[in-house]
Design an enzyme around this catalytic site. Sequence first.
Site, mmCIF file in Angstrom:
data_model
loop_
_atom_site.group_PDB
_atom_site.id
_atom_site.type_symbol
_atom_site.label_atom_id
_atom_site.label_comp_id
_atom_site.label_asym_id
_atom_site.label_seq_id
_atom_site.Cartn_x
_atom_site.Cartn_y
_atom_site.Cartn_z
ATOM 1 N N ARG A 88 23.323 -72.894 -4.617
ATOM 2 C CA ARG A 88 22.755 -71.847 -5.451
ATOM 3 C C ARG A 88 23.883 -71.118 -6.193
ATOM 4 N NH1 ARG A 88 18.018 -70.164 -7.704
ATOM 5 N NH2 ARG A 88 17.447 -68.016 -7.233
ATOM 6 N N THR A 369 12.531 -75.741 -14.293
ATOM 7 C CA THR A 369 13.394 -76.145 -13.190
ATOM 8 C C THR A 369 13.060 -77.607 -13.016
ATOM 9 O OG1 THR A 369 13.444 -73.976 -12.165
ATOM 10 C CG2 THR A 369 13.710 -75.802 -10.669
ATOM 11 N N ASN A 389 17.255 -71.761 -14.137
ATOM 12 C CA ASN A 389 16.270 -70.684 -14.070
ATOM 13 C C ASN A 389 15.280 -70.823 -15.219
ATOM 14 O OD1 ASN A 389 14.829 -68.608 -13.047
ATOM 15 N ND2 ASN A 389 16.072 -67.017 -13.969
ATOM 16 N N SER A 440 15.533 -67.314 -4.116
ATOM 17 C CA SER A 440 14.905 -68.393 -4.882
ATOM 18 C C SER A 440 13.535 -68.721 -4.305
ATOM 19 C CB SER A 440 15.804 -69.629 -4.794
ATOM 20 O OG SER A 440 15.172 -70.757 -5.367
ATOM 21 N N SER A 441 12.758 -69.451 -5.090
ATOM 22 C CA SER A 441 11.480 -69.983 -4.584
ATOM 23 C C SER A 441 11.511 -71.502 -4.480
ATOM 24 C CB SER A 441 10.339 -69.594 -5.531
ATOM 25 O OG SER A 441 10.247 -68.199 -5.626
ATOM 26 N N GLY A 462 8.713 -74.372 -11.114
ATOM 27 C CA GLY A 462 7.613 -73.439 -11.371
ATOM 28 C C GLY A 462 7.848 -72.026 -10.860
ATOM 29 N N GLY A 463 9.119 -71.643 -10.635
ATOM 30 C CA GLY A 463 9.366 -70.286 -10.146
ATOM 31 C C GLY A 463 8.567 -70.053 -8.874
#
Length: 559
Positions: A88, A369, A389, A440-441, A462-463
């Site tokens: 990350r 993403t 992002n 993050s997701s 997709g966030g």
Amino acid sequence: MSRVPARAADPAPIEARHGMVVAAEPLAAAAGVAMLERGGNAIDAAVATGFALAVTYPVAGNLGGGGFLVAHLNLPDGAATRVALDFRETAPAAAHSKMYDEAVDAGRERPATVGHLAVAVPGSVRGLLDALERWGTLDRATVLAPAVELAEQGFVVPRRTAQFLAQDSVSRDMLRYAETARIFYPEGKPLSEGARLRQPELAQTLRAIVEHGHAGFYDGPVAAAIVDELQRGGGIVTREDLRAYRSIERSPLRFTVRGHSVITMPLPSSGGTCLRQMLGILERYPLSDLGHNSSASLHLIAEAMRRSFADRNTALGDSADPAVQKRISELLSAAHIERLASSIDPQSATPSAKLLESMAHDDRESEQTTHYSVVDRHRNAVAVTTTLNGAFGSKVVVTGAGFLLNNEMDDFTAHPGRPNLYGLVQGQANAVAPGRRPLSSMTPTIVLDPSGHLLYVLGSPGGPTIINNVLQVLLNLMVYGLQPQAAVNAPKIHHQCIPDRIDHEREFPADVLDGLRRRGHALRLRDSIGDFQAICVDSERGLLLGASDPRGGGAARGY
Ligand code: DON
């Protein structure tokens, strides 16, 4: 996989016997399969696909971003190992919690999402190279060769990329940066479908990485070009920030649900934590009796999402923060999950305001993403989700080095009390701080069957919808017995607590939506959720089944 007979309407997945890569862009999937065919393992293939995506899928594939890799590896000595590699992006040393509000006060427009100040220290190159060195079998030159060639010789721009570039919200920001405009908007117009895109500067950067490893990116001329670029636009990442960047090997989050073993990403992704909570909550309800995508099922699923996102947005962040670290075991405990489950009213929606103070929200920008899944002939499995992002990240290309930089700083609580790019209103636990990684997701996930054999390798962009998408595909496969492609294709919902509503794709029947409204849910139609890439193992037939999401332009490739 679940022995449920295929229904006539189920679309067939792509089948392969030995190895497979499923990715959002076919040339990059083929780059990975080429490694498998020459005897490389799933890590070699994943790294080849990752670097190729940085060339062929600029909206999200990247050198200037970051991501997570989850793997289930059968080592030559017969032992199985599960790994989670965190690459990350990281906040630079000069970052602080008020920097974005101060930048707005100083007159900068959207400083956390567009332009040089939005950029966090990139992690992808370090992460992919560390994975290759630790668990791969092929050398760097071999694994990066497809990416170098695609950058040098060029490739035909696919429709999807042309469409992204033509979106007003994208071109408006991309055209602000001369180098970005030069590459992606020749003569001021977006690259069109069918045009050939050659990226000589990117090829040169990739060659520096082949030659010098991570130092070819985090030191030397490429690092100098990154820092020069950032300084020109008021960014704060320094040479020292780049030199100090490390990937972090973490213990994957592992848990058992319905007899299956789930291996997924721990903090700084919220994905694994939320997935465990939601699957745990829903295990307590007879979902399959209630029916696939019935209002009764969807209501329970949405209520699980609401509760888990309430925890996510208030309590989660980088586990380097002792306060976050302290909370996490409680949030994952059976007692907490039981409390969340029993607080659901099966007949009516719980207002989010009851769980949280109600907060304002606004509309989203475009998002991107990318996820890829790999399985090799030894049934090693790798799931990678990687991102800049937003679509094309900060929109800033490093002049002379040919790649886009991320806008990952917006995944922090950049503006306390206000929603981010994905409408998430997050807390102090995810505040900007030097050296921290933004929450993050992304949820790259691997599932083993009750006897410990590889079953699913999957994930999506997709966030925040990523977590809920992974949840729904897993429920579709494990609980409702859908075949792989049908599980991916099925319409999805999304609830993230705030805003207090269910976002849903178009294909739900009116009576199902009415059933949700009757239970008190506000609904909002949403274009399309995610771009799922899954591999399922059919051990009875000895086959790999690849399901690439028809919502995107990806493909399953195997041999
Ligand atoms: O790490 C995250 O959660 C986000 N930066 C992911 C963004 C994303 O998935 C955009 N995709 N459509």
